[in-house]
Design a protein around this motif. Structure first.
Motif, PDB file in Angstrom:
ATOM      1  N   ILE A 152       0.846  -1.202   0.000  1.00 23.75           N
ATOM      2  CA  ILE A 152       0.000   0.000   0.000  1.00 23.75           C
ATOM      3  C   ILE A 152       0.879   1.249   0.000  1.00 23.75           C
ATOM      4  CG2 ILE A 152      -1.624   1.359   1.392  1.00 23.75           C
ATOM      5  CD1 ILE A 152      -2.855  -1.364   2.262  1.00 23.75           C
ATOM      6  N   ILE A 153       1.898   1.259   0.849  1.00 24.62           N
ATOM      7  CA  ILE A 153       2.803   2.408   0.911  1.00 24.62           C
ATOM      8  C   ILE A 153       3.515   2.591  -0.422  1.00 24.62           C
ATOM      9  CG2 ILE A 153       4.917   3.289   1.984  1.00 24.62           C
ATOM     10  CD1 ILE A 153       3.914   2.016   4.625  1.00 24.62           C
ATOM     11  N   THR A 154       4.008   1.502  -0.987  1.00 23.32           N
ATOM     12  CA  THR A 154       4.697   1.570  -2.276  1.00 23.32           C
ATOM     13  C   THR A 154       3.766   2.103  -3.358  1.00 23.32           C
ATOM     14  OG1 THR A 154       6.089  -0.291  -1.626  1.00 23.32           O
ATOM     15  CG2 THR A 154       6.010   0.232  -3.965  1.00 23.32           C
ATOM     16  N   ALA A 155       2.539   1.598  -3.402  1.00 26.17           N
ATOM     17  CA  ALA A 155       1.564   2.061  -4.394  1.00 26.17           C
ATOM     18  C   ALA A 155       1.258   3.541  -4.193  1.00 26.17           C
ATOM     19  CB  ALA A 155       0.287   1.237  -4.303  1.00 26.17           C
TER      20      ALA A 155
ATOM     21  N   ILE B   6       3.228   5.826  -2.827  1.00 20.06           N
ATOM     22  CA  ILE B   6       4.406   6.607  -3.233  1.00 20.06           C
ATOM     23  C   ILE B   6       4.498   6.685  -4.754  1.00 20.06           C
ATOM     24  CG2 ILE B   6       6.937   6.623  -3.261  1.00 20.06           C
ATOM     25  CD1 ILE B   6       6.795   5.513  -0.371  1.00 20.06           C
ATOM     26  N   LEU B   7       4.280   5.559  -5.428  1.00 22.94           N
ATOM     27  CA  LEU B   7       4.329   5.553  -6.891  1.00 22.94           C
ATOM     28  C   LEU B   7       3.267   6.469  -7.488  1.00 22.94           C
ATOM     29  CD1 LEU B   7       5.024   1.774  -7.622  1.00 22.94           C
ATOM     30  CD2 LEU B   7       6.606   3.698  -7.889  1.00 22.94           C
ATOM     31  N   LEU B   8       2.077   6.465  -6.898  1.00 22.87           N
ATOM     32  CA  LEU B   8       1.009   7.338  -7.366  1.00 22.87           C
ATOM     33  C   LEU B   8       1.392   8.807  -7.184  1.00 22.87           C
ATOM     34  CD1 LEU B   8      -1.867   7.655  -8.475  1.00 22.87           C
ATOM     35  CD2 LEU B   8      -2.684   7.533  -6.124  1.00 22.87           C
ATOM     36  N   LYS B   9       1.989   9.117  -6.036  1.00 27.57           N
ATOM     37  CA  LYS B   9       2.422  10.492  -5.786  1.00 27.57           C
ATOM     38  C   LYS B   9       3.508  10.912  -6.770  1.00 27.57           C
ATOM     39  CE  LYS B   9       1.158  10.655  -0.942  1.00 27.57           C
ATOM     40  NZ  LYS B   9       1.593  10.694   0.447  1.00 27.57           N
ATOM     41  N   ILE B  10       4.430  10.000  -7.044  1.00 29.29           N
ATOM     42  CA  ILE B  10       5.498  10.304  -7.996  1.00 29.29           C
ATOM     43  C   ILE B  10       4.913  10.554  -9.379  1.00 29.29           C
ATOM     44  CG2 ILE B  10       7.480   9.308  -9.227  1.00 29.29           C
ATOM     45  CD1 ILE B  10       8.231   7.903  -6.569  1.00 29.29           C
ATOM     46  N   ARG B  11       4.005   9.691  -9.807  1.00 29.40           N
ATOM     47  CA  ARG B  11       3.385   9.845 -11.127  1.00 29.40           C
ATOM     48  C   ARG B  11       2.590  11.151 -11.197  1.00 29.40           C
ATOM     49  NH1 ARG B  11       0.450   4.790 -12.576  1.00 29.40           N
ATOM     50  NH2 ARG B  11      -1.141   5.615 -11.219  1.00 29.40           N
TER      51      ARG B  11
END
Length: 97
Positions: A12-15, A17-22
């Motif tokens: 969940i944290i990884t997803a 973070i990836l969403l925030k980066i995108r």
């Protein structure tokens, strides 16, 4: 079960973070590098102003505390205490009413 929960949390944290980066990449793509540099400088300027104001607030609070300490010391030198002062204030307040 705990390992599974930890793995789920990591996913969940990884997803997230990836969403925030995108999302950030999409946002940043709309601006030139000079625009982004200006935004960063503005944010840093605001941060500096906040830090300066907090430092000023702390100094003001220290000065206020020092005044109270001096007033309490002056009362003590006269053989009085804060409770004596409060009693006097209550008496004069009731006389005014």
């Amino acid at each position: 079960m705990t390992t599974q929960n930890n793995n789920n949390i990591k996913e969940i944290i990884t997803a997230s973070i990836l969403l925030k980066i995108r999302t950030t990449k999409k946002f940043v793509a709309n601006f030139s590098s000079s625009d982004i540099e200006i935004m960063i400088n503005n944010l840093l300027s605001v941060q500096d102003k906040i830090i300066q104001q907090e430092a000023k607030n702390i100094e003001n609070e220290k000065a206020r505390v020092k005044k109270y300490e001096q007033a309490i010391a002056a009362l003590s030198e006269q053989g009085l205490s804060l409770s004596d002062l409060n009693k006097y204030a209550k008496k004069t307040q009731t006389k005014r009413k």
